[in-house]
Design an enzyme around this catalytic site. Structure first.
Site, PDB file in Angstrom:
ATOM      1  N   HIS A  73      33.669  22.550 110.770  1.00 30.96           N
ATOM      2  CA  HIS A  73      33.050  21.884 109.679  1.00 30.96           C
ATOM      3  C   HIS A  73      31.877  21.091 109.955  1.00 30.96           C
ATOM      4  O   HIS A  73      30.592  20.876 109.576  1.00 30.96           O
ATOM      5  CB  HIS A  73      33.888  21.045 108.634  1.00 30.96           C
ATOM      6  N   SER A 133      27.501  18.615 104.729  1.00 28.87           N
ATOM      7  CA  SER A 133      28.547  18.606 103.688  1.00 28.87           C
ATOM      8  C   SER A 133      28.167  17.933 102.224  1.00 28.87           C
ATOM      9  O   SER A 133      27.389  18.594 101.567  1.00 28.87           O
ATOM     10  CB  SER A 133      29.923  17.869 104.224  1.00 28.87           C
ATOM     11  N   ASP A 187      35.567  27.001 108.875  1.00 34.99           N
ATOM     12  CA  ASP A 187      35.394  25.590 108.382  1.00 34.99           C
ATOM     13  C   ASP A 187      36.793  25.385 107.551  1.00 34.99           C
ATOM     14  O   ASP A 187      37.182  25.940 106.556  1.00 34.99           O
ATOM     15  CB  ASP A 187      34.531  25.661 107.213  1.00 34.99           C
TER      16      ASP A 187
END
Length: 256
Positions: free
Chosen positions: A230, A100, A200
């Site tokens: 995610h 991320s 996600d």
């Protein structure tokens, strides 16, 4: 400030007897509002292969979301930069990876450090289609936080142990770094391994085409993760991430 017990940084020494006599370092960065626990299993899997692994705790993470709201992109980038410097000094080759926001951080490292041998990203964020993002410059002065983005995990019974709130001043600082990262993507010439969850709920589809078309590397591999959300490093596809990462690191750091 009390630090969450799962926010302890992870570090493992190189074991060159397992890596052909060469010392290979790997830097892994967790994401926004997360903590080292979200990627430590990834780091442990790579350490078992003989790689020196560093998983730093980004400033303001693993404490309180209020503290995180006092910190900015520059603080998080400084932390991963210091970890990279240590790995470069102690190893023959270094690969960087991140989840991320951690993916965005290591992309920036790769832009500024051509000596990096390879880049691994898992659901990285450098763009968003969300309309409320455009309102952050105003909202961050009116509202302290939004609901949290942690624990987007498909696998039952697994928790990321991230914050339950998203601090707006901090996340706006992260998003302000996006244009710079995107503009400098052509500086990335080393191999890239890109893991992307097909579902996600945190990072939308805006980032992937920008990254894969923006880098100059001709060695870009995209691996879809069909059974993870995610936080894929803790999800059903984690073993795939660990195995493919190890193979990628071995390939890109092999002696010429």
């Amino acid at each position: 400030m009390t630090i969450h017990p799962l926010a302890t940084p992870y570090s493992a020494p190189a074991r060159p007897e397992l890596t052909g006599g060469r010392r290979i370092g790997v830097l892994l960065s967790h994401g926004f509002t997360g903590q080292p626990a979200s990627i430590t299993p990834w780091g442990q899997a790579l350490a078992e292969k003989g790689y020196a692994v560093e998983v730093p705790r980004l400033p303001g993470h693993g404490t309180t979301w209020q503290e995180l709201n006092t910190l900015r992109w520059e603080h998080w980038y400084a932390e991963v930069s210091q970890a990279l410097d240590r790995l470069v000094a102690e190893n023959d080759a270094v690969v960087v990876g991140g989840l991320s926001m951690g993916g965005a951080l290591v992309l920036r490292l790769a832009e500024e450090h051509p000596e990096i041998a390879g880049v691994i990203v898992v659901n990285p964020a450098v763009a968003s289609k969300r309309l409320d993002v455009k309102l952050l410059p105003v909202l961050k002065h009116l509202v302290g936080s939004f609901p949290g983005i942690a624990n987007d995990i498909k696998k039952e019974g697994v928790e990321e142990h991230g914050y339950t709130k998203t601090p707006l001043k901090a996340i706006h600082s992260f998003m302000q770094a996006w244009p710079i990262i995107i503009a400098d993507l052509p500086k990335i010439t080393m191999p890239v391994l890109y893991f992307r969850s097909t579902e996600d709920h945190v990072v939308d589809e805006a980032s992937q085409p920008l990254i894969t078309s923006g880098v100059s590397s001709r060695d870009v591999t995209v691996v879809p993760l069909a059974n993870s959300y995610h936080v894929a490093t803790l999800d059903h596809d984690a073993p795939l991430i660990f195995a493919d990462s190890a193979e990628f690191i071995a390939r890109v750091t092999s002696a010429p």
